[in-house]
Structures are given as C-alpha cells and as structure tokens.
Design an enzyme around this catalytic site. Sequence first.
Site, PDB file in Angstrom:
ATOM      1  N   THR A 109       2.471  -2.402   4.164  1.00 29.74           N
ATOM      2  CA  THR A 109       2.650  -0.959   4.003  1.00 29.74           C
ATOM      3  C   THR A 109       3.997  -0.654   3.348  1.00 29.74           C
ATOM      4  O   THR A 109       4.946  -1.428   3.442  1.00 29.74           O
ATOM      5  CB  THR A 109       2.645  -0.224   5.347  1.00 29.74           C
ATOM      6  OG1 THR A 109       3.836  -0.549   6.082  1.00 29.74           O
ATOM      7  CG2 THR A 109       1.420  -0.549   6.168  1.00 29.74           C
ATOM      8  N   ASP A 110       4.067   0.507   2.703  1.00 30.09           N
ATOM      9  CA  ASP A 110       5.368   1.081   2.393  1.00 30.09           C
ATOM     10  C   ASP A 110       5.991   1.508   3.724  1.00 30.09           C
ATOM     11  O   ASP A 110       5.345   1.477   4.773  1.00 30.09           O
ATOM     12  CB  ASP A 110       5.197   2.263   1.440  1.00 30.09           C
ATOM     13  CG  ASP A 110       6.405   2.480   0.535  1.00 30.09           C
ATOM     14  OD1 ASP A 110       7.498   1.994   0.881  1.00 30.09           O
ATOM     15  OD2 ASP A 110       6.262   3.150  -0.504  1.00 30.09           O
ATOM     16  N   ASP A 111       7.241   1.912   3.686  1.00 31.07           N
ATOM     17  CA  ASP A 111       7.956   2.275   4.912  1.00 31.07           C
ATOM     18  C   ASP A 111       7.189   3.355   5.683  1.00 31.07           C
ATOM     19  O   ASP A 111       6.916   4.431   5.162  1.00 31.07           O
ATOM     20  CB  ASP A 111       9.361   2.763   4.544  1.00 31.07           C
ATOM     21  CG  ASP A 111      10.180   3.143   5.757  1.00 31.07           C
ATOM     22  OD1 ASP A 111       9.773   2.836   6.900  1.00 31.07           O
ATOM     23  OD2 ASP A 111      11.248   3.756   5.564  1.00 31.07           O
ATOM     24  N   MET A 112       6.870   3.060   6.938  1.00 30.27           N
ATOM     25  CA  MET A 112       6.113   4.010   7.745  1.00 30.27           C
ATOM     26  C   MET A 112       6.963   5.179   8.229  1.00 30.27           C
ATOM     27  O   MET A 112       6.435   6.123   8.818  1.00 30.27           O
ATOM     28  CB  MET A 112       5.500   3.283   8.936  1.00 30.27           C
ATOM     29  CG  MET A 112       4.486   2.223   8.556  1.00 30.27           C
ATOM     30  SD  MET A 112       3.027   2.883   7.721  1.00 30.27           S
ATOM     31  CE  MET A 112       2.222   3.677   9.095  1.00 30.27           C
ATOM     32  N   SER A 131       0.847  -1.203   0.000  1.00 29.86           N
ATOM     33  CA  SER A 131       0.000   0.000   0.000  1.00 29.86           C
ATOM     34  C   SER A 131       0.876   1.244   0.000  1.00 29.86           C
ATOM     35  O   SER A 131       1.883   1.317   0.693  1.00 29.86           O
ATOM     36  CB  SER A 131      -0.924  -0.013   1.216  1.00 29.86           C
ATOM     37  OG  SER A 131      -0.191  -0.070   2.429  1.00 29.86           O
TER      38      SER A 131
END
Length: 563
Positions: A306-309, A268
């Site tokens: 997720t992409d990197d938070m 995402s």
Amino acid sequence: MMKKKLVLVCTIFALIASFCFSQTKIPEDADFWSDYPAEELADFLVGKMSNDELLSQILMFGWAGAEPSELLIKWVYERGLGSVKVFGWNTDNTQLVASSVATLQKKSQSRKLRIPLFVATDQEGGWIRHVKGETSETPGNMAIGASGYPIDAYYSGYYISREIKALGINMNFAPTVDNYTNLQSSVIGPRSFGSNPDFVGQLGASFSAGSIAAGVIPTAKHFPGHGDTSLDSHGNLPQIDIDYKTLENRELVPFKFLIAEKIPAIMSGHLSFPKIISNGEPASLSKVFLTDILRNRLGYEGLIITDDMMMNGATMYAGSLSRAFRLAIEAGNDIVISSTTARWNESLWTSNLALMESSTAFKQTVQKAARRVILYKLNYFKSNNAAPLYPDPATLDQKIPDREGQKFFLSQACRSITAYKTGKCLPFAPDENERILLAGQTQFPDFFEEAKKRYSNCAEFKFDYEMGPNQADWMSRNIQTTAKNYDTIIICVANERSAMIAEHLKNLGKKVVIMSVLSPVPVLNCKWADTILLGYSYSPYTFKALFGALNGEFEADGELPLN
C-alpha cells in the site's frame, strides 16, 4: 534396449531422490538462514509463527526522529515487525541512517526465527529524494523521458540504488510509472517519465532492471495510475473519471510492461475510479483492483504494497485507520504501510489481531501475505547481491555520492535539456558591457553559481520557491522596476508563482531567457521570451547542463516528453 533401460532406471532414481528431498523434515530449530529450498522453508517459517508474528510480518512502520524510537525497536524485537521505512525527515545524516538500519536489523536477528527486515524508502530521483545527506540529487524521471534513452533510465535506477544500498536500504519505492496525463497535476509532474504509456513502460522497466542489478528491490507505483488527476491523495481521495477501457489502454500499459519483466513489487494507490467501481473505494482497498485485475487479469505474482495508510485518501473512505488496514489486507495487499509507528495497543493492531482469531478466512489471508513476504525475503537476502544487514557507517564516504554516478548524472542531464524556444540568446554570448540580471529562487544557489562561472557582469534578484499570492504579486511588480536597468534577464521558473513573476517581464523590451525546472507546464505559454530551456529538475547537474547549453558548450537535443 540396455540404453533405454538405463535411462528409465536413472529417471526413476531421480524422481525418488526428488520426492525424498521434498519430503525432508525441517528440524524444529531451523530459522530463516537455514539451508533449505525457499518454498519449503517459507512454509515452515509461516507454520512456526504466532498470529502476532504473522500480522507483524505484513506491516511496515516509519519513525519520526533522527533515530528509531524505543517503540519501533520494541515492535521489531517483541512482535517481529516485518518492514520499516526511512522517510525524508530523518535522513540528513547518512551515517546515522546506516547505524539506525543496523540497530533494527540486529533486533530482527535476535528473534528465534531471525527473519530480516525489508528497509524501504522513496528515492525516485529528481524531485523525490527521501534519503538526503550526501546522496545524489539527480535529474529525475522527466529528464530521462526528455533524453529518450532507456539506458539513462537503467543507470539512474542503478546508481540511485547503489547509494541507498550502502545504507542497508533494500527496497525502493520507485519507479513512478504514472503517465503525465493531467498537465495540471501538482503531485506527479516531473516524477513521470512522460505522457506516452508505452514509453513510460519501457523506461520504467529499464529503471527497475538497473535497481535489481544494483541489489535493491524496485517498486512500481501508483497502481492503477495516478496521472489523470490534479489532486494529491495525501490530503484527498482523488476521483479519476475514466472507464475500464481507457484505464486498460492508458494507465495500465506501463504496469503491463513491468509485470512482463517480473517487477518484484507494485504499490497500490489511494485512487478512486467511480466509473469502474461505483462505491468509491480506493484501489488500495479494493479487491476488484488488486485481486481481480492486478492478480488475475494481469497475472501479477509479486508483492503488493500500500501507499502510506496515514494519507486521507485511505482513511476518508474507510472511516477509521483500523478498518482501512483491514480492508487493505482483505483487498490483497501483502505489506501495509504506516508512516508513523503504531502505538503498542492501537486499534489497527488489536482489532485485526482479534479478527485473525475469530475469522479463519482473514487469518488465511494474513498467512498468505506473510508467506509471500517471507518467500521474497528468502530469495533476496540469500542472493549474492543483497544490501548489507549491518551497513558500516565508516565506509559511506567512499560510496556516497557514487563517483561513477556523478559523471553519469551530469551527462544524462545534458542529454535531457530541451530547447523549447530558441532566439538570439542561444547560444548566449553577451557583449562586454551587457548588463545581466539573474532572477531565481533563494533555495537554488546552483542557478546563480553556474551563471557566474560563465557570465561575469551579473546581478541577482531572488525570491522564494514557495510564495503566497501577495508575495508573488509584490515580487512581480518589483522585478519590473529592477529589470529596466538591465539588458538581459535570465529567470528560473519552477512553478506557477515564478511563472507569474516571469510574465511581468513580457513587455519591457528586454531579452529574456527562461530556464524551466521541474514541470515545464508553467512556461509552455511563455513564447514571448527570447529563449526557453527546459531542465526538469533543480539538481546541481541540471543547472550545470542548462547553463552549458545556453553558453553553447553543447547542443540541447532533449525533446519535451508530453503530448
């Protein structure tokens, strides 16, 4: 009649056997590797896990040094961290990468339930190559789009995955299936297969199939589509000003292809679509995008990651990292990534653990995500094609770079070369006394080496890949003075700054050959040049192919994959 009775009796016995087997009680000392059906074993493992273990199972941490820190090892050993990510700042020594993976997996196997780690990286090919060392620098996605062959996408995914699999890496955050919609995009560019959504979907599906065949889990990104913005979600929250109909008919098309092909994982993106959700929340933190659209409307059943938070695109909206993690979990992500290892009692951990204890709904959401992760691990690690838990550093020289892959990537690079403009210099057969100036980036030695293999009377003019405006202006004026002493200038253009330098060759009355690498957009208006060749990458294979095409060793048949 006897035959019908026999069939009925056999059917009843089969149903009884099936019921008894499904009700088989799994013993208390069972673990991940116990021999039970995956669905039942997943339920058993989740039932045995504490809140700490459940929350840890859906987290993925990276590490900053050459080797995993004591803190990361503690997360794996004491809390049962579910996944780790290998970033590009700790991969120059592939032997060390392999031994680091083995160390972390050994810690995971020393825990009671013995649930192994997902080990991920970004090895897209081309521009994005996080695992370095001796791994292949490949032509990349846009070169695949230019060649136009889905089989090139398949074998790119296959050979890239064979190399990282040898290191114990079992998950790859590739392919990128963002359409190249905004030609000014600085973050997607040649990472895209092109601008035709159907074609991007077909090539993405082929790349994924190659990855799976090699034994690595592919991850399509960045849902629901990063291609229509020039902003990078590392530093900002990009806003993409399109309605849902446009999204469905353009950005979502490649993802529909991949969902139909049962892609195991989708990433995402930290991307806002204000015409679809007016509150500005990024898709990565949005239940509307991940649960309502991705799960329910598109029917996706795999992992959502997720992409990197740590990117500002996530935290700017959420207001804090701990709240961003909570929103990501509630939205429907199964794995939440942090590029850094969280401190032992960091708020992103303590606040969400406390919420599990006070909110039944949140705990059930975590349990559901953890179960999906564990079920995918059971099916993957118990297959006969999984990456090794304990890769052997001593055997890496035999596998990296992949010998078959080297031959393939050169041939694929040749198929991708696009003759955007042809003139007197294609093919280039210089006169005996013709003076040639090679102008290119200091960081691309293969450009100069491949030229000198074919043309002996060459001089060099070098500039940096990344230049500020003052340096680019100085180089532009300098090349004008230098070029006056030469008959033909062959210049490598990789970005807007080097295109600016090339423009200063425009009115000198010289033959100019432009070799474009990475995104071709900066050279599309340079039709004043005699010849323009598009290569889409700065890999060694690409420079071999570019100069091979210029020298007439083969015909450049690639097509620009942009509308």
